[in-house]
Design an enzyme around this catalytic site. Structure first.
Site, PDB file in Angstrom:
ATOM      1  N   HIS A 433       0.652  -1.451   0.020  1.00  0.00           N
ATOM      2  CA  HIS A 433      -0.204   0.080  -0.282  1.00  0.00           C
ATOM      3  C   HIS A 433       1.028   1.315  -0.172  1.00  0.00           C
ATOM      4  CE1 HIS A 433       1.015   0.668   4.575  1.00  0.00           C
ATOM      5  NE2 HIS A 433       0.714  -0.613   4.388  1.00  0.00           N
ATOM      6  N   CYS A 452       2.715  -4.881   7.253  1.00  0.00           N
ATOM      7  CA  CYS A 452       2.400  -4.810   5.491  1.00  0.00           C
ATOM      8  C   CYS A 452       3.357  -3.470   4.389  1.00  0.00           C
ATOM      9  CB  CYS A 452       1.224  -3.879   5.187  1.00  0.00           C
ATOM     10  SG  CYS A 452      -0.694  -5.077   5.748  1.00  0.00           S
TER      11      CYS A 452
END
Length: 541
Positions: A433, A452
C-alpha cells in the site's frame, strides 16, 4: 563441482559396483529356485521400503521390480549416477554424503542372497528420494525454523521423480533435479568462487575502525584500498590517498550491500567491508536453500518483494520492469513481515483503513479510555460497519477481549494506507500500500510498519499493473483517484506475489549483492543447516 574422494573411499565404491554387477547371479537360475529367489527379492524390497511412503508406493506400482540392482547396463548407469550425485551434494550446499555412499557400496559388495539384494534395492531408492527432495524443494521446513517463515514448500511428486529417472539419461536427470532458475545457478557459481577464495586466504587484513573519507591518507586508507582491490571493486593501485577512484569503489560497494552510496567509509560501511568470505559463503548457501523453497512456477509476470532489500519489483519474464523502495514490518515479534506467496487479484483506490483488531485493542483502546476523543480521525463502528458516537460509549468498562467495536479510517490523503492498496488476500492480512509517511523511504533500514509493505511509488506501481488492461493506465487511475470514492479495481490477469528474504542474491547484471539479516532469520536457517550436517571449508577468510 566434482568432489574428490580419498583413494580408499573411491576404491571401496568401485569394488562395490563390481561386486554388485556379479550379484545379478540370482536371476540366471532357472526353475523353481529362480522363482523362489524372485519372490524373496520382492518381499525384501517391500519390507525395506515400508517405512518410506513414496518409495513403497513406487514399488507397489511396478510390481517390486528392480531398477538399480539388475545386471543390465541401464541399472548400472542409474547406480553410478546416483552415487556420483550423492558425492557431489556439497556443491549444492547440502551435507557431505561420503559416508552414505560408503555404506551403500559396502552393502553392494556384501550381497550374498536375493534378500540382501532386495534390501540394497530399497536403500538405493530411499537415498534417491531423500536426495531429490533435498535438492528440489529444500532440506528444511521453513515454519519449523521461525514462525514468520510461513512459506509452504512444493510437494515432491515421487511418481514423476521415478518416471523421469526411468525415462531419461540418469546422469543428466540427476543433474537436472536442482532448481532450474538463473538465480540458483548464479548462487552456485558464487558459492564455488567464495570457497576458492576462502581456501586461498580470503580478502586479506580487515580495515581498522574509524571513519575514512575523501582527502584522507594513512595506513587505514591503504588497508581500505587493499581490501576493495581484493574484493574486485577497485583496480590495482599504489595510491595512498582517499582519491576519486577509491571513493567510487566505496560507492560501488555500498550500492551492492544496500548502504547509502555516499562514498564515505563510515562505521556501517566498514562493518560490511570487514565481513569475512566465510560469512558471505553462509549467506549464499542459505540463499540456495531458500531458492529451493520457492515454487518454480513463479509466473511470467510476478511481484517480488525482498524484505532484506526493502524493495518491491515487478518481474516480466525474468526482467525487472518496475522497481521501488519499500518499508517492511518493524523488527518485533508481532510486526515482522512474514514470508509467503499468494496472488494479487485487485487494488483499491481511495481505500478505507480497517484497523486490525490487534491495533485497536493494544494501541487505541488504552488511549480511548484516557480520552474518548483520542485518535479522532478514526471512526468507531459497530458490527454492521455503522459509525457509533463516541459519547455513547463508556470505554473504561471494556477490556481488550470484551471491546465490541471496530475502527475505520475513511479515505483521505492522511489515511494510514495512503491512496491505494494492492490486495493478494491471505490469512496473514498482509498487502502492499501507499503511505503518507514519505520521510521513511530515504532511510537505509526501512523496518517500521505493522507488517504490511509500504511502497515509495505506489501510483507508478499501479500504472505498471494497469498497463496490461488499459491503454491509458495513468488517466484511468487518476480519474478514480480524483473522485475520492473508495473503488475496487480488479486485475484482469492475476499476478503472483512472492515475499522473500534474501541476504544474498545475484542481479541479472553485475556481481552478487548482500544485505543485512534484518530479522535474524538467516542466522536461524544457518543453525538448522548446521544441525542437518552442512559445513563450510575449514579455512577462515
Amino acid at each position: 563441482m566434482t568432489t574428490v574422494l580419498p583413494r580408499k573411499t573411491r576404491h571401496t565404491i568401485k569394488a562395490g559396483l563390481f561386486a554388485f554387477a556379479l550379484a545379478g547371479f540370482a536371476w540366471g537360475i532357472s526353475g523353481s529356485t529362480a522363482t523362489a529367489q524372485v519372490t524373496a527379492f520382492k518381499q525384501a524390497v517391500a519390507e525395506a521400503a515400508s517405512d518410506n511412503t513414496d518409495v513403497s508406493a513406487f514399488y507397489r506400482a511396478n510390481g517390486y521390480d528392480a531398477i538399480w540392482t539388475g545386471s543390465d547396463k541401464a541399472s548400472l548407469k542409474r547406480r553410478q549416477a546416483l552415487l556420483q550425485a550423492l558425492l557431489d551434494a556439497p556443491a549444492h550446499g547440502l551435507p557431505d554424503q561420503t559416508s552414505m555412499v560408503a555404506k551403500l557400496t559396502d552393502a553392494l559388495k556384501s550381497v550374498q542372497t536375493t534378500r540382501d539384494l532386495g534390501r540394497v534395492e530399497a536403500a538405493l531408492s530411499k537415498a534417491f528420494v531423500t536426495y531429490a527432495e533435498d535438492l528440489k524443494t529444500g532440506m528444511l521446513v521453513p515454519s519449523k525454523i521461525d514462525d514468520g517463515m510461513v512459506r509452504k514448500k512444493a510437494d515432491l511428486d515421487a511418481e514423476a521423480l521415478f518416471t523421469g529417472l526411468m525415462a531419461e539419461q540418469p546422469t543428466a536427470y540427476m543433474r537436472n533435479l536442482a532448481p532450474d532458475s538463473p538465480q540458483y545457478r548464479a548462487l552456485m557459481r558464487e558459492k564455488q568462487r567464495l570457497e576458492r577464495l576462502v581456501q586461498t586466504g580470503g580478502w586479506g587484513p580487515t580495515v581498522p575502525a574509524g571513519k575514512k573519507q575523501p582527502g584522507q591518507k594513512g595506513a587505514g586508507v591503504i588497508a581500505l584500498r587493499n581490501r576493495l582491490i581484493a574484493m574486485g571493486y577497485l583496480e590495482r593501485s599504489a595510491s595512498g590517498s582517499y582519491d576519486s577512484a577509491l571513493e567510487q569503489a566505496v560507492q560501488a560497494f555500498q550500492t551492492a550491500h544496500g548502504l547509502a552510496a555516499d562514498g564515505v567509509a563510515g562505521d556501517s560501511t566498514l562493518k560490511e567491508i570487514n565481513i569475512s568470505p566465510n560469512a558471505r559463503l553462509k549467506s549464499v548457501i542459505i540463499a540456495m536453500e531458500r531458492e529451493r523453497w520457492l515454487t518454480p512456477e513463479r509466473g511470467d509476470r510476478h511481484v517480488l518483494v525482498n524484505l532484506t532489500d526493502f524493495s518491491a519489483r515487478i518481474m516480466d519474464h525474468g526482467e525487472i520492469t518496475f522497481q521501488t523502495r519499500s518499508v517492511i514490518g518493524k523488527n518485533t515479534h508481532d510486526r515482522r513481515t512474514p514470508e509467503f506467496s499468494d496472488v494479487m487479484d485487485h487494488m483499491v483506490i481511495n481505500p478505507s483503513w480497517y484497523v486490525p483488531r490487534s491495533i485497536v485493542t493494544k494501541e487505541y483502546l488504552p488511549k480511548l479510555k484516557a480520552n474518548p476523543n483520542a485518535v479522532s480521525h478514526i471512526h468507531v463502528t459497530d458490527n454492521k460497519g455503522r459509525t457509533v458516537s463516541r459519547g455513547a460509549i463508556d470505554f473504561s468498562k471494556y477490556t481488550a477481549r470484551s471491546f465490541p467495536f471496530s475502527m475505520r479510517q475513511p479515505p483521505s490523503k492522511t489515511n494510514a494506507l495512503g491512496l491505494v492498496k494492492f490486495m493478494f488476500p491471505n490469512k496473514y492480512n498482509i498487502y502492499l500500500h501507499d503511505s503518507p509517511q514519505k520521510h521513511l523511504y530515504p532511510r537505509e533500514v526501512r523496518a517500521y510498519s505493522h507488517g504490511c509493505i509500504r511502497l515509495a511509488e505506489p501510483f507508478e506501481f499501479a500504472y505498471a499493473l494497469l498497463a496490461k488492461q488499459s491503454e491509458e493506465p495513468k488517466a484511468f487511475f487518476d480519474r478514480i483517484l480524483k473522485s475520492g470514492n473508495e473503488t475496487r479495481v480488479n486485475l484482469e490477469t492475476h499476478v503472483p506475489v512472492h515475499l522473500i528474504y534474501r541476504t544474498a542474491f545475484v542481479p541479472n547484471k553485475g556481481p552478487v549483492e548482500f544485505r543485512r539479516d534484518v530479522y535474524g532469520r538467516d542466522a536461524k536457517v544457518w543453525a538448522a543447516l548446521e544441525r542437518a550436517g552442512v559445513v563450510l571449508p575449514g579455512v577462515q577468510g
